[in-house]
Design a protein around this motif. Structure first.
Motif, mmCIF file in Angstrom:
data_model
loop_
_atom_site.group_PDB
_atom_site.id
_atom_site.type_symbol
_atom_site.label_atom_id
_atom_site.label_comp_id
_atom_site.label_asym_id
_atom_site.label_seq_id
_atom_site.Cartn_x
_atom_site.Cartn_y
_atom_site.Cartn_z
ATOM 1 N N SER A 101 0.838 -1.196 0.000
ATOM 2 C CA SER A 101 0.000 0.000 0.000
ATOM 3 C C SER A 101 0.872 1.244 0.000
ATOM 4 N N PHE A 102 0.467 2.255 -0.783
ATOM 5 C CA PHE A 102 1.202 3.512 -0.847
ATOM 6 C C PHE A 102 0.574 4.604 0.027
ATOM 7 N N ALA A 103 -0.370 4.224 0.882
ATOM 8 C CA ALA A 103 -1.075 5.216 1.699
ATOM 9 C C ALA A 103 -0.116 6.029 2.567
ATOM 10 N N HIS A 104 0.955 5.406 3.046
ATOM 11 C CA HIS A 104 1.908 6.087 3.925
ATOM 12 C C HIS A 104 3.261 6.317 3.250
ATOM 13 N N LEU A 105 3.312 6.165 1.936
ATOM 14 C CA LEU A 105 4.583 6.345 1.246
ATOM 15 C C LEU A 105 4.966 7.820 1.217
ATOM 16 N N PRO A 106 6.182 8.161 1.635
ATOM 17 C CA PRO A 106 6.608 9.569 1.565
ATOM 18 C C PRO A 106 6.645 10.071 0.131
ATOM 19 N N LYS A 107 6.560 11.377 -0.014
ATOM 20 C CA LYS A 107 6.640 11.998 -1.331
ATOM 21 C C LYS A 107 8.005 11.729 -1.942
ATOM 22 N N ARG A 108 8.019 11.422 -3.222
ATOM 23 C CA ARG A 108 9.272 11.132 -3.905
ATOM 24 C C ARG A 108 10.015 12.425 -4.253
ATOM 25 N N HIS A 109 11.342 12.341 -4.261
ATOM 26 C CA HIS A 109 12.176 13.469 -4.686
ATOM 27 C C HIS A 109 12.183 13.563 -6.209
ATOM 28 N N LYS A 110 12.835 14.596 -6.718
ATOM 29 C CA LYS A 110 12.926 14.790 -8.166
ATOM 30 C C LYS A 110 13.629 13.625 -8.848
ATOM 31 N N ASP A 111 14.465 12.894 -8.098
ATOM 32 C CA ASP A 111 15.160 11.750 -8.674
ATOM 33 C C ASP A 111 14.272 10.505 -8.723
#
Length: 274
Positions: A101-111
């Motif tokens: 699940s991606f519900a708690h996945l942090p925001k991704r960086h530009k990379d």
């Protein structure tokens, strides 16, 4: 028998979360859950994907009838081994296979990577959690190790997700009897994946000095402390620790019933040469 250049969900399930597993590329739009270890690219054009040399790919769409076939064909034209998941993500879930699940996945960086920060000089949880993230959630995740007093400052400065810190503001940390690894297994929706549940008990016992939780906890603690003394560089220790957790996961998945002693692998006496 699967069609040419396809792979069944059951076969792919045997390859996930292992070193050298194929790159699983999810071509669905904005998925909220996915096959463990899969990744998405902003561009749907395979020519734009930055794949490491030697990578093989499994392309996944909703039902095996969408973008995956053309993406895999383009990759093969570039010399990259590529297959399509037969039946797509729908077939994967219909087979009852694990999803993340991606519900708690942090925001991704530009990379395109998630960034995480924790205390330096890791022992158990701070190696186990990166292993879980790289094998099941974001295989290219970046980990920063800093002094304990600097974790939250670096988290803000670098937009990195803090973990395994004794601070009530940090979501990814110990909760009551659970260690951080337990929390991640649950929050990423992996709590029904039996091998990870078994591994979580071992990690919890080693990390909280409750060696009675699992017989293997004492061994993991000994290995973890030994690694921390072998390696002065935290990232070198993490790379060495990845192999330890790969082996433990595989044991939890496939080898719990196997025994070993002086005679366990000898051929039966009737098969001995004269």
């Amino acid at each position: 028998m699967p069609a040419h250049n396809t792979i069944t969900p059951e076969k792919l399930a045997r390859l996930i979360a292992l070193p050298g597993s194929p790159r699983i590329v999810d071509l669905r739009d904005s998925p909220t859950e996915a096959i463990p270890g899969s990744q998405s690219f902003a561009s749907k054009d395979p020519i734009d994907w930055d794949l490491p040399r030697g990578a093989s790919v499994v392309a996944v769409d909703l039902d095996g009838q969408g973008r995956a076939a053309s993406a895999a064909a383009i990759l093969r034209s570039e010399g990259i081994p590529a297959e399509v998941l037969e039946g797509g993500f729908a077939a994967w879930t219909a087979a009852g296979l694990p999803t993340v699940s991606f519900a708690h996945l942090p925001k991704r960086h530009k990379d395109g990577r998630t960034w995480w920060v924790t205390r330096s000089r890791p022992k158990v949880d701070r190696i186990a959690c990166p292993w879980l993230i790289r094998r099941f959630v974001d295989r290219d995740a970046r980990f920063l190790f800093v002094a304990p007093a600097e974790v939250l400052t670096v988290a803000v400065q670098q937009q990195a997700e803090p973990f395994d810190l004794d601070d009530e503001r940090v979501f990814w940390s110990h909760h009551a009897e659970l260690c951080t690894f337990d929390v991640m297994v649950g929050a990423f929706g992996l709590g029904a994946h039996v091998p990870l549940v078994r591994l979580a008990a071992i990690v919890r016992g080693a990390d909280t000095d409750r060696l009675d939780v699992a017989p293997e906890a004492a061994g993991l603690l000994a290995i973890s402390l030994g690694l921390s003394r072998i390696h002065s560089d935290d990232h070198a220790q993490l790379e060495a620790g990845m192999a330890v957790y790969d082996a433990l996961y595989r044991w939890c998945r496939d080898a719990q019933g196997e025994k070993h002693d002086w005679t366990s692998h000898r051929p039966a006496r009737g098969n001995m040469p004269a």
